[in-house]
Design a protein around this motif. Structure first.
Motif, short mmCIF file in Angstrom:
data_model
loop_
_atom_site.label_atom_id
_atom_site.label_comp_id
_atom_site.label_asym_id
_atom_site.label_seq_id
_atom_site.Cartn_x
_atom_site.Cartn_y
_atom_site.Cartn_z
N ASP A 1 22.40 47.73 -91.03
CA ASP A 1 21.91 46.84 -92.09
C ASP A 1 20.39 46.83 -92.14
OD1 ASP A 1 22.02 44.86 -94.11
OD2 ASP A 1 21.78 43.27 -92.62
N HIS A 2 19.87 46.39 -93.29
CA HIS A 2 18.41 46.31 -93.46
C HIS A 2 17.93 44.89 -93.75
CE1 HIS A 2 18.10 46.30 -98.08
NE2 HIS A 2 19.37 46.15 -97.80
N ASP B 1 25.36 46.94 -94.62
CA ASP B 1 24.65 46.07 -95.58
C ASP B 1 25.07 44.59 -95.47
OD1 ASP B 1 22.61 46.05 -97.59
OD2 ASP B 1 24.12 45.66 -99.11
N THR C 1 20.31 49.77 -97.22
CA THR C 1 21.12 50.31 -96.13
C THR C 1 21.39 51.79 -96.39
OG1 THR C 1 22.09 48.15 -95.71
CG2 THR C 1 23.30 50.05 -94.87
#
Ligand code: 5GP
Ligand code: MN
Length: 321
Positions: A105-106, A83, A126
């Motif tokens: 991660d997003h 994250d 995440t």
């Protein structure tokens, strides 16, 4: 992405000790992803260190494994970030671990600082990515892991209210419940409950609420914190109160920090991409929600941030301040 996942699985299998990190000023997805991955790896017999440079926010003390979170880590065979959009967001001391092996991660603004980068900007959290990756990475999601991952999912979607929530995400939440995750407790602890101080602190900001067309903003000062006894350096989620206002096409909260810094949060409704705005100021985030830590006085940063925010609303391409 398939080759990255296979590479990640091989690196995890080969490691005896794994250090997992998430970002400074941790939110529910940072904590939930850190703990979910950490507990899943620990139950495989890995020696796991779970690290938050700023420590665990008290609202997440209900999560399994949260007692084990520390603020720094020794050497490990594998270093994982969850994250975190940039390496700086790990908040590591300069003499901390060098490279990040695995970056999960997003954030669309992720700088791909890992040796292996697993980035999915379409994921709501995440934690959502980790649930999907558990099988491919050879990890088991038990009740404890499910509780942590559901916390990431619930908090990053603000209780499944963000526009990126799909039926698939709701099915995932249902699966996590079937695995034993307590949704109502996760929702209440993660999003709903707050100390009385927080409401008094909001009051200071709300008393100074300003609006100019679709731009709505408020600031919070060090004096507000002293007066109300609010112990954090954050906005106590005031941004989510303000961004709900009918008039707020673009909402901004500015929080005075120690050492001449100001923390800024942006939220947009509709087409405005605030992650671009945050990046102009050295921050990052998502299209509808972004933030930055900016050097300067509250007055100075406010006027620069408002000018850039007006430019975004007016459709002009932003200029770097
Ligand atoms: P918030 O306004 O709640 O602090 O953050 C909103 C979003 O922006 C979150 O996804 C968070 O990760 C990101 N964000 C907030 N502050 C920063 C920052 O200083 N740097 C970066 N890269 N992202 C940030
Ligand atoms: Mn997140």
């Amino acid at each position: 992405l398939k080759t990255e996942v296979a590479a990640a699985r091989a690196r995890i299998q080969a490691a005896a000790s794994i250090a997992i990190f998430s970002h400074i000023r941790p939110d529910g997805d940072a904590v939930g992803s850190l703990l979910g991955l950490g507990l899943a790896l620990a139950s495989q017999g890995k020696q796991v260190a779970m690290v938050l440079a700023d420590g665990l926010p008290s609202r997440f003390r209900f999560l399994p494994g949260s007692d084990a979170i520390r603020t720094r880590a020794g050497a490990a065979d594998l270093t994982v970030a969850v994250d975190c959009s940039t390496r700086e967001r790990l908040g590591l001391p300069p003499n901390g671990p060098g490279g990040v092996d695995l970056n999960i991660d997003h954030h669309i603004s992720n700088t791909r600082f890992g040796a292996i980068d697993l980035i999915d900007p379409e994921a709501t959290a995440t934690a959502e990515m980790l649930f999907a990756l558990a099988g491919p990475l050879g990890l088991t999601v038990d009740t404890q892991v499910a509780t942590c991952l559901l916390t990431g999912l619930v908090t990053d979607t603000i209780g499944f209210r963000t526009s990126n929530v799909t039926p698939r995400v709701l099915r995932m939440a249902a699966e996590l419940m079937e695995l034993g995750a307590p949704l109502s407790e996760v929702y209440d602890r993660g999003l709903n409950r707050r100390p009385l101080h927080a409401a008094r602190y909001w009051g200071c900001g709300l008393a100074r609420l300003e609006r100019e067309d679709g731009l709505v903003w408020a600031c919070l000062t060090a004096e507000d914190r002293a007066r109300t006894g609010y112990p954090g350096l954050d906005d106590a989620d005031l941004i989510n109160v303000i961004s709900a206002l009918d008039e707020a096409e673009l909402a901004v909260v500015l929080v005075e920090q120690p050492a001449g810094m100001v923390k800024v949060s942006w939220r947009s409704r509709g087409p405005l991409d605030v992650s671009r705005l945050a990046r102009e100021f050295g921050g990052g985030g998502h299209e509808p929600a972004a933030g930055a830590m900016i050097e300067g006085t509250l007055e100075g940063v406010t006027s620069a941030v408002l000018a850039a925010s007006r430019r975004l609303i007016q459709g002009a391409p932003g200029k770097t301040p």
